[in-house]
Write a protein that holds these residues in place. Structure first.
Motif, PDB file in Angstrom:
ATOM      1  N   GLU A  44      38.366  46.090  50.404  1.00 13.57           N
ATOM      2  CA  GLU A  44      39.226  45.115  50.111  1.00 13.57           C
ATOM      3  C   GLU A  44      39.773  45.514  48.682  1.00 13.57           C
ATOM      4  O   GLU A  44      40.924  45.441  48.406  1.00 13.57           O
ATOM      5  N   ARG A  45      38.959  46.048  47.692  1.00 13.70           N
ATOM      6  CA  ARG A  45      39.404  46.604  46.473  1.00 13.70           C
ATOM      7  C   ARG A  45      40.538  47.926  46.622  1.00 13.70           C
ATOM      8  O   ARG A  45      41.540  47.930  45.910  1.00 13.70           O
ATOM      9  N   ALA A  53      43.937  46.539  47.585  1.00 13.37           N
ATOM     10  CA  ALA A  53      44.664  45.797  46.230  1.00 13.37           C
ATOM     11  C   ALA A  53      44.958  46.868  45.161  1.00 13.37           C
ATOM     12  O   ALA A  53      45.217  46.482  44.342  1.00 13.37           O
ATOM     13  N   ARG A  95      37.156  35.562  45.898  1.00  8.60           N
ATOM     14  CA  ARG A  95      38.175  36.640  46.055  1.00  8.60           C
ATOM     15  C   ARG A  95      38.436  36.982  44.549  1.00  8.60           C
ATOM     16  O   ARG A  95      38.765  38.139  44.444  1.00  8.60           O
ATOM     17  N   LEU A 153      37.974  40.772  43.330  1.00  8.63           N
ATOM     18  CA  LEU A 153      39.263  41.599  42.762  1.00  8.63           C
ATOM     19  C   LEU A 153      39.397  41.514  41.668  1.00  8.63           C
ATOM     20  O   LEU A 153      40.711  41.846  41.162  1.00  8.63           O
TER      21      LEU A 153
END
Length: 357
Positions: free
Chosen positions: A47-48, A51, A156, A160
């Protein structure tokens, strides 16, 4: 310039609800809490990466503190960032000597961010006659956890946050099938410590990193990625432990047992079709690495040039790829799965066994 020390408020995010199920009608699968924690960690970094953020390092000490909190919730039937002793995440971490700090120049700020989540080993499908329990795999649970966390803004935000540098995840599964997850983040990596301090390397996480790098080598050549095989992992880990314990380095044990003999003893059968005949047995790569590159002695003290986690994983795969026999195993298109076992001895030798099927 002197630094002032102060504590910051911890960031908290909870998600989930306790299941109330009296009877489970099927035998639940065996889920490794340690492997599940690692799988969640890997998905967090995916997920990182999406991003464009740096990956979080695995913080072994923080993971141990998170594990204790998950076990506490599972055992005592509560779901909260403050435990029954009125200890918040910062207090729980400091109790075990874990301090996460950020150097702001004029002051050092300490603190921990935390996500909590509850999942289950199963989903319930209602039929006209009875409830049917459908059990999840470890990977399915990990993905369910990440999907749930990413749907909540507080969770979240923690996942992040570009300022966070490391995390520890602890998993505990109670007898009713509830899966308690504690995810703790370090707000920074500032520590007043001896620069010669020996790094903490998680063997399980290192095995998974090597597996990831192996598949990158296959992907470069458009060869199908290898799946992770837990049975092969156990066989590989057993051989690494034996080599470390009895101080040898070879494909055959001192008793003359080769990789296929060891697999057979554990009831694992691997058969591959090559043209008109069938070949039985597993493939194997072994590697002996070390936690440090070199040692410098000044008077009676040794100063070590330690390898990082990534350096150990990368140098292992590079070593195999420079050897024709090992490279042939890694790039063999007939193999579709592998397991890797890593053992680190007290003196710093790293024994790595990679088994293929």
């Amino acid at each position: 310039m002197s630094l002032k020390i102060k504590k910051t408020l911890f960031a908290i995010a909870l998600f989930g609800a306790i299941l109330s199920v009296q009877i489970i009608s099927q035998q639940p699968p065996k889920i490794s809490e340690e492997i599940l924690a690692v799988q969640i960690h890997q998905l967090v970094n995916e997920e990182r990466q999406r991003a464009d953020l740096n990956p979080l390092e695995w913080n072994e000490k923080l993971a141990a503190v998170a594990k204790l909190h998950s076990e506490d919730m599972a055992k005592n039937g509560f779901f909260d960032y403050i435990n029954l002793k009125d200890e918040d995440p910062i207090k729980r971490a400091e109790k075990y000597g874990v301090k996460c700090a950020k150097n702001l120049g004029s002051e050092v700020v300490t603190g921990i961010a935390e996500n909590l989540f509850k999942d289950a080993l199963f989903t319930i499908a209602k039929t006209t006659k009875e409830k049917k329990y459908i059990y999840k795999t470890s990977e399915e649970i990990a993905r369910s956890v990440i999907q749930g966390l990413m749907k909540k803004s507080e969770n979240r935000k923690n996942i992040l946050d570009k300022e966070y540098l490391s995390e520890g995840i602890g998993v505990s599964i109670d007898k009713e099938g509830n899966v308690f997850i504690t995810q703790d983040f370090c707000i920074g990596n500032f520590e007043l410590k001896d620069e010669n301090q020996k790094p903490t390397i998680d063997p399980l996480l290192l095995a998974r990193k090597i597996h990831e790098l192996i598949n990158k080598e296959r992907e470069k050549r458009r060869i199908k990625k290898l799946k992770w095989n837990e049975e092969l992992e156990k066989i590989a880990l057993s051989h690494s432990r034996d080599m470390a314990k009895r101080n040898y380095f070879a494909h055959k044990t001192p008793e003359g047992k080769d990789p296929s003999d060891r697999a057979k003893e554990r009831g694992f059968l691997c058969q591959k079709k090559y043209g008109s005949y069938i070949r039985s047995g597993i493939g194997e790569n072994i590697f002996q690495n070390h936690i440090f590159k070199s040692a410098t002695y000044l008077e009676d003290r040794a100063y070590y040039d330690y390898r990082s986690f990534d350096e150990i994983a990368e140098s292992t795969v590079e070593g195999w790829m420079k050897s024709e026999g090992h490279k042939e195993n890694i790039l063999n298109p007939e193999y579709d799965s592998e397991g890797i076992g890593v053992v680190i001895s007290e003196s710093g030798e790293i024994y790595i066994t990679e088994n293929f099927c």
